[in-house]
Write an enzyme that holds these catalytic residues in place. Sequence first.
Site, short mmCIF file in Angstrom:
data_model
loop_
_atom_site.label_atom_id
_atom_site.label_comp_id
_atom_site.label_asym_id
_atom_site.label_seq_id
_atom_site.Cartn_x
_atom_site.Cartn_y
_atom_site.Cartn_z
CE1 TYR A 15 -26.07 83.61 26.92
CE2 TYR A 15 -25.61 82.05 25.17
CZ TYR A 15 -25.30 82.59 26.39
OH TYR A 15 -24.21 82.13 27.09
CE1 TYR A 57 -21.86 84.50 26.62
CE2 TYR A 57 -20.02 83.67 27.89
CZ TYR A 57 -21.28 83.49 27.36
OH TYR A 57 -21.96 82.32 27.56
#
Lengths: 145, 373
Positions: B285, B326
């Site tokens: 992440y 994103y």
Amino acid sequence: MSDSGLLLPEFDEEAAPFWTAAMGGSLVVQRCDGCGRLRFPPRPACPWCQSFEFSWPAVSGRATVWSFVVPHPPLLPAYAELAPYNVVVVALEEDPTIRMVGNLVASADAPINSVDPATIEIGMPVQVVFQRVAEDVTLPRWVRA
Amino acid sequence: MLRDRTAIAGIGQTEFGKTVEGSEKALACRAILAALADAGIAPGEVDGLASYTMETTDEVDVARTIGLGDLSFFTQVGYGGGAGCGVVGLAALAVASGQANVAVAWRSRKRGSGQRPWASRLGRLPPPLQFSRPFGLLRPVDEVAMLARRYMHEFGATREDLGRIAVTVRSHANRNPAAVMYGKPMTLDDYLAARWVSEPLCLFDNCLETDGALAVVIVSAERARDLRQPPVLVHAFAQGLPQQHQTMTNYFNEDPLLGPSHACAPALWRNASFGPADVDVAQLYDAFTPLIPLSWEGYGFCGRGEGAQFDGVPYNTSGGGLSEAYVHGFNLITEGVRQLRGTSTSQVAGASTCLVTSGEGVPTSALLLRRAA
């Protein structure tokens, strides 16, 4: 939000004593009446001994800088006007795991962009000051000790 | 135990961009239909759904828009970017335990053309935000920069270390035609010359702001063997919420640099038949570059303070959140699947195991994926 556009705390049951004390020029931290341990941010029970009894003693207001950032736009308009400014996290002398977010300022009435960020160092000793930012809100901020 | 009993049989996505036509609902539906088509499963067979609490489209809308069947399982996971592997993991648990036969997990977001979430927080703030935002610590980048500065101070990591991460991930996006940063190379000098956003973090330490949606389809490993795509097994799954954690402003415990990955990792590895040394490729992440070293350390690939120099495993091979898109980390999951199918644009030769992680800095989750033998 204040007239100046800065964000402000609401006074809820858990945290009101902190903000009320700040209005009176005192930095207080919740302390468990069961085991004596300080805790911050406030909450209704002690995570170490599960007691719901607590008090709000004043602390010395002496601390050291744990970390800091220097925000640049895009930011909310009231903060963009002051950028670049600093935000610090300080560790209290009474218990270095009790940390607070704040700003390092040149003096008790100076703005949050009044200190050259290049002069801020982790570990630097600081002392609390109080700045009134709205009729009913005073924020604790920090000056070099 | 969940181990290898379910598989990701289909993946789907919309295009990614600063502005993509269509509502979040429409994008969600397109991505789910694409994932079902990839798997070769009809919408009417879907009986399970898992999504983020931040998802604006609820199960009812999705189900009646694209003609799903009667649903017997639907759930959501909280904490934004921490949720991604969690929604896939819960969908897998539902299938493994018989609560659903065909489960879909998805994320749809218009962050590129929509409002920035932090800019909507006006008025009087409740705890705990009232202890950080009034002082001008407004955005996720400010909150992470505070930890990054401390990390650099404690362990000697540098801007160049973070820059190398940004450049590596960008180079992967440059090979991925679906990436927002396809065709836009970046050097370390470009990184170092970029404008500040929250010192010590600059523009290229931040993820993109993207419109787009993605989805995965989960079925039993047995069913997956007969479907269109090579099955990618869900080997292990865990969530992690460390003791005394505070979401994003995790400054109030003994050691704030021991983030959620340190709580998630033990639960992940104890249910796995392999360890960090056996991971062929990782999708970590990356809303902000400092989360990568913290994740390497948390998941046990190196010691504390060594993450900024660690380069032992290829990572974020689609360009990740920094340079592909994103979408709250969901593209990391689909890229993990492509690596194990052998179809990544930055394919790791012979990759058979992949770690995927979700947000570090919030209550998190992680998946270990494995190619079926």
